[in-house]
Design an enzyme around this catalytic site. Structure first.
Site, PDB file in Angstrom:
ATOM      1  N   ASP A  99      81.222  64.981  24.498  1.00 32.48           N
ATOM      2  CA  ASP A  99      82.034  64.742  23.257  1.00 32.48           C
ATOM      3  C   ASP A  99      83.113  65.429  23.586  1.00 32.48           C
ATOM      4  O   ASP A  99      84.019  65.163  24.191  1.00 32.48           O
ATOM      5  CB  ASP A  99      81.019  64.923  22.017  1.00 32.48           C
ATOM      6  CG  ASP A  99      81.733  64.266  20.811  1.00 32.48           C
ATOM      7  OD1 ASP A  99      81.389  63.027  20.786  1.00 32.48           O
ATOM      8  OD2 ASP A  99      82.476  64.931  20.033  1.00 32.48           O
ATOM      9  N   HIS A 293      74.123  59.358  22.871  1.00 23.73           N
ATOM     10  CA  HIS A 293      75.211  59.852  22.983  1.00 23.73           C
ATOM     11  C   HIS A 293      74.971  61.390  22.901  1.00 23.73           C
ATOM     12  O   HIS A 293      75.601  62.077  23.646  1.00 23.73           O
ATOM     13  CB  HIS A 293      76.053  59.925  21.443  1.00 23.73           C
ATOM     14  CG  HIS A 293      77.510  60.668  21.536  1.00 23.73           C
ATOM     15  ND1 HIS A 293      78.473  60.375  22.227  1.00 23.73           N
ATOM     16  CD2 HIS A 293      77.769  61.605  20.735  1.00 23.73           C
ATOM     17  CE1 HIS A 293      79.261  60.971  22.134  1.00 23.73           C
ATOM     18  NE2 HIS A 293      79.164  61.863  21.327  1.00 23.73           N
TER      19      HIS A 293
END
Length: 315
Positions: A99, A293
């Site tokens: 991320d 994610h």
């Protein structure tokens, strides 16, 4: 066994999780996460013959959270990792980020190839510096409700997120970026977290005790530090002007989930397609089916196997 401590580096204090002996591997988490997000990787990589160090990044968890927004530029974030390597008594490291930690890792490799000899990014493709400031480009295209824009004004997102920290963290990890149908655009009059966040069921990869740890830490730290990373997006574009068109020549690895909305949005999709231009020594691009994610938490076995194989190739 994993141990923890706090070290002084680059004018701040970083809380660390560390384990193992061997070549140094730094693990950089993203938003809104913590070093704890690497709980499935630290022991596995250490047991494969590496010294693994995962900090709570600047502004997160038990690490320092400087007040000024300007203290969260990409130079500050990479500077923390450079200083950390020195504090650990090492002169080389492999850096891995997920991320927001991925841009830190990519830029660390870009800025200091002498120090960071290989790099892996999870979920966020490597930087390709566009023709203009990202936020300005969004506005010029008529976009006003992308989540980056929502995060810009200090106090707005903090107020929403800190109103009910437990619901916020549950919403982020159980919905939010975990949901392949989730839009990264915020409807007018709505916040980032859905109204049903507090009642979202846990995915099979997250336990209530694990969720409780994230909630406990964010109740103590708040969200301002991590949000300040987003408030430097245009500033980072200005600062990285000397690296326009530059490549990362070290061995590299990219991993993402096929269902991750971050790699399917228009901006990241372009970067994903252009990856080979930035990474001429890309060893592998692994897109994991059925994953979203939070890739290293969702699919630890697949991620660990890919990371360890890469590390053994490059050290």
């Amino acid at each position: 066994m994993e141990s923890t401590r706090t070290v002084a580096v680059n004018g701040i204090e970083l809380f660390l999780r560390e384990q193992g002996q061997g070549p140094l591997v730094l693990l950089c988490h993203g938003w809104p996460e913590l070093s704890y997000s690497w709980r499935h990787q630290i022991g596995a990589i250490a047991n494969a013959g590496f010294r693994v160090v995962a900090p709570d990044m600047r502004g997160f968890g038990r690490s320092s959270a400087p007040q000024p927004i300007e203290a969260y530029s990409i130079f500050d974030l990479v500077g923390d990792m450079v200083a950390l390597v020195a504090e650990l008594g090492e002169t080389r490291a492999v850096i891995i980020g997920h991320d927001w930690g991925a841009p830190v890792a990519w830029h660390a490799a870009l800025f200091r190839p002498d120090l960071f000899t290989a790099v892996a990014g999870l979920s966020v493709p490597p930087p390709w510096r566009g023709k203009g400031r990202p936020l300005e480009q969004l506005s010029a295209a008529g976009v006003t409700n992308f989540y980056w824009q929502y995060f810009q004004k200090p106090g707005i997102a903090e107020s929403e997120f800190e109103r009910d920290v437990a619901a916020t963290v549950r919403g982020m990890l159980c919905g939010g970026f975990a949901d392949p149908g989730r839009s990264l655009f915020i409807p007018e009059g709505r916040g980032f977290i859905g109204r049903s966040a507090a009642t979202l069921p846990l995915p099979d990869w997250l336990r209530e005790t694990e969720l409780a740890y994230f909630i406990e830490q964010y109740k103590k730290s708040g969200f301002r530090g991590g949000l300040n990373w987003y408030r430097n997006i245009d500033r980072n574009w200005d600062l990285t002007a000397p690296w326009q068109g530059a490549q990362i020549h070290q061995p590299s690895l990219f991993i993402a989930g096929a269902n991750d909305p971050v790699i399917s949005d228009k901006m990241s999709g372009k970067h994903l397609a252009a990856m080979d231009r930035v990474l001429p020594n890309l060893k592998r691009k692994l897109i994991i089916d059925g994953a979203g994610h939070w890739i290293q938490q969702e699919k630890p076995s697949e991620v660990n196997a890919a990371l360890i194989d890469f590390l053994k190739q490059v050290t």
